[in-house]
Design a protein around this motif. Structure first.
Motif, mmCIF file in Angstrom:
data_model
loop_
_atom_site.group_PDB
_atom_site.id
_atom_site.type_symbol
_atom_site.label_atom_id
_atom_site.label_comp_id
_atom_site.label_asym_id
_atom_site.label_seq_id
_atom_site.Cartn_x
_atom_site.Cartn_y
_atom_site.Cartn_z
ATOM 1 N N LEU B 313 0.409 -0.991 -0.236
ATOM 2 C CA LEU B 313 -0.124 -0.289 0.119
ATOM 3 C C LEU B 313 1.217 1.655 0.058
ATOM 4 N N ASN B 314 -0.023 2.610 -0.175
ATOM 5 C CA ASN B 314 1.194 3.456 -0.413
ATOM 6 C C ASN B 314 1.885 4.279 0.889
ATOM 7 N N ASP B 315 1.191 3.406 2.732
ATOM 8 C CA ASP B 315 2.458 3.803 3.444
ATOM 9 C C ASP B 315 2.942 2.992 3.858
ATOM 10 N N GLY B 316 3.300 1.432 2.483
ATOM 11 C CA GLY B 316 4.533 1.053 2.539
ATOM 12 C C GLY B 316 3.622 -0.223 3.666
ATOM 13 N N SER B 317 2.480 -1.048 4.112
ATOM 14 C CA SER B 317 2.247 -2.182 4.249
ATOM 15 C C SER B 317 2.260 -2.526 3.519
ATOM 16 N N VAL B 318 2.522 -4.260 3.916
ATOM 17 C CA VAL B 318 1.809 -5.387 2.768
ATOM 18 C C VAL B 318 0.782 -5.429 2.831
ATOM 19 N N LEU B 319 0.022 -6.401 1.961
ATOM 20 C CA LEU B 319 -1.142 -6.893 2.641
ATOM 21 C C LEU B 319 -0.512 -8.276 1.878
#
Lengths: 270, 352
Positions: B313-319
């Protein structure tokens, strides 16, 4: 000996050099036995190998000598009591050893085998002083105690090794099925350590039968064990009677091992 | 048949606190699983129940009566051990009949009951074999029959499937569950395998360092975990930290995470920092415009039944999510992610 090679059924055939080494080892171990057994059947007057003719005269001679027969009976009696007492006490000691854990366990094992580590002569002298203190020196009971002390480590090592093979979970399983401590011991533990126990008893017996130093110092007045009687005999007469006595001792040991084989199987005892 | 309650159970070894206040309750006929990694205290709890260990504090009651003073051999509980603990010198039938023999029942009755028990676990005809002459799965069934033949008040199973291969494990697992339900015996089951725990249990206690982190039904444990540790241990999970959390009503929150504002359910009473739990099956791929979140595909792997993707995601978290296998996904593509709101869950951030 074919029995021995079956002891490790999973082992691959070894190479020839190693095989020769094993054969030499056995020759080295067996040669004295073969010679003494051979010499006992001689018809001559000296202990010699090969024997001069074949006869059983020295066996008759042996059973005619009251001092030697008394020694044999004394050794058998002391050996039997030693085996029974040692098995019982060593079994209890091994069970106690099971629940001692950590660094204490090592010290415990060492303590139990101490009679092996202290020179026999020192133990004998110490024990003699002790027995004088408690008014039991030079009695059969005192000698018996010495034999039990010296034979205990053999039985202990054998029984403790067998105990270690019994997983704790078996005791817990038995408990959870409603068994009391005694029932667990009788129905689960005892049958499983039986080979080690029997082996321990026989080790103790053979060891007791063979003890010399401690018997020499502790022997009761007027009594002799077979090794002492034989030594006395050899001091004055170098006759094949001694070889016959030795052969009987060897026979006794073989009988013991055969008994273990018959009762529990050698594979399981080691 | 019996209600079992464990209250504030404590066990200390010299310098190690194995149990730090464990509380559990098994209603009559329930199978309760103790789930956790090794060293979390699950086996210790079971051993205290069985009476093999003495607790240092707390209480265990069966039908309201304390059993802490009763020795293991008079508790009347069946125990199944990880390595089966069959008596190697007894035949299968003697193993199963051991407890009956201890009770001094008449021989014919023992024979009948052993026979019935062997039938129950499908061991007919193996009665004369020694344990070492039968397979691991059969040994496990002997252990089970040996415990059940005494009609115990409580059945305790310590990782009973750990030494079996995958296929057998499935078979024996269902056998255990069937037998337990048929006989209505209350059971405690220790395992570190979450799928085992999910599939078999009425209740699951997820244990963490000598405590119960969460005690609930398998569904609740999976869908509504109280902390990240529980969510992690019970399956694949994505976590997104929240920038702001506004509670409104019991267990309802408005949050903002990864630049998106959401309204969803969560653990009641969160006041501090929180994180969002999204199980992979709650997520689906869509166009960038239609999705709740927007991100870039960083990894994709075709696994046959599904396509596993990782989306940053654009905040760096990975899904991580599992997409339909024929979906066209390549690394670097911008995608949208739709969320099934009923499967999103807010948890407080707890220091592990």
């Amino acid at each position: 000996m074919s029995e021995m090679s079956n002891t490790f059924p999973h082992q691959k055939p070894v190479n020839i050099g190693f095989g020769i080494l094993i054969v030499l080892l056995y020759v080295f171990l067996m040669a004295p036995l073969v010679m003494i057994i051979g010499a006992s059947f001689t018809n001559g007057l000296m202990i010699e190998f090969p024997p001069q003719g074949i006869s059983l005269r020295w066996y008759f001679e042996f059973f005619d000598r009251q001092d030697l027969v008394d020694g044999l009976l004394m050794s058998l009696r002391i050996g039997a009591v030693t085996a029974v007492v040692t098995m019982t006490v060593a079994m209890m000691a091994a069970m106690a050893g099971q629940v001692i854990s950590g660094r204490l366990s090592g010290w415990y094992q060492l303590g139990m085998t101490l009679p092996l580590l202290v020179p026999e002569l020192l133990t004998a002298v110490g024990l003699l002083f002790f027995l004088y203190k408690i008014q039991m020196a030079k009695t059969v009971m005192g000698l018996q105690m010495g034999h039990i002390l010296m034979s205990f480590p053999y039985a202990y090592v054998s029984i403790a090794a067998a105990m270690r093979q019994v997983p704790d979970a078996l005791e817990e399983a038995s408990q959870s099925l409603g068994a009391t401590g005694w029932q667990t011991f009788r129905l689960v533990i005892l049958p499983l350590v039986m080979p080690g126990l029997a082996m321990g008893g026989i080790f103790a017996f053979i060891n007791s039968f063979d003890l010399y130093t401690i018997s020499l110092l502790l022997k009761p007045l007027g009594g002799n064990t077979l090794p002492l009687a034989l030594f006395d005999f050899l001091t004055y007469e170098f006759k094949p009677t001694a070889a016959a006595a030795a052969t009987l001792s060897i026979l006794l040991s073989i009988l013991g091992v055969a008994l273990v084989q018959k009762l529990v199987g050698l594979q399981r005892a080691f | 048949m019996a209600t079992v309650e464990v209250r504030d159970l404590r066990k200390r070894y010299q310098d190690f606190l194995a149990l730090d206040g464990v509380s559990l309750k098994a209603e009559s006929g329930q199978l309760v699983t103790l789930l956790g990694p090794s060293g979390c205290g699950k086996s210790t709890t079971l051993r205290c129940l069985a009476g093999f260990l003495e607790a240092n504090g707390g209480e265990i009651t069966v039908d309201g009566e304390s059993i802490l003073g009763t020795p293991a051999n008079r508790r009347g509980f069946g125990v199944v051990f990880q390595n089966y603990a069959l008596f190697p010198h007894m035949t299968v039938a003697e193993n199963i009949g051991y407890g009956l023999k201890i009770q001094k029942l008449p021989k014919p009755e023992i024979t009948t009951r052993v026979h019935d028990a062997m039938k129950l676990v499908r061991l007919d005809g193996l009665g004369d074999r020694l344990p070492r002459a039968i397979s691991g799965g059969q040994q496990q069934r002997v252990a089970l029959a040996r415990a059940l033949v005494l009609k115990p008040k409580l059945l305790l199973l310590d990782e009973p499937l750990a030494n079996l291969d995958a296929r057998l494990r499935d078979e024996v697992r269902w056998l255990i569950r069937d037998l337990q339900q048929q006989s209505g015996i209350t059971a405690f089951y220790v395992t570190h395998d979450q799928s085992e725990a999910m599939a078999m249990s009425d209740m699951v206690a997820v244990m963490k360092a000598g405590r119960v982190a969460q005690f609930a039904t398998p569904r609740e444990i999976y869908q509504k975990p109280v902390e990240r540790y529980v969510a992690d241990f019970t399956g694949e999970a994505n976590f997104i930290p929240c920038q702001s959390v506004t509670p409104h009503g019991e267990g309802r929150y408005t949050i903002s995470a990864a630049g998106v504002t959401l309204e969803l359910a969560g653990v009641p009473g969160i006041t501090g920092p929180a994180e969002l739990l999204l199980r992979p099956e709650a997520l689906s791929l869509t166009t960038p415009e239609a999705g709740t979140f927007r991100g870039t595909v960083t990894k994709s792997a075709f696994l046959g039944a599904a396509l596993h993707c990782e989306i940053t995601l654009n905040d760096g978290s990975v899904l991580k999510l599992a997409a339909e296998p024929n979906h066209h996904v390549v690394a670097g593509k911008e995608v949208g992610i739709a969320i099934d709101h009923t499967h999103a869950w807010l948890m407080p951030e707890v220091t592990p």
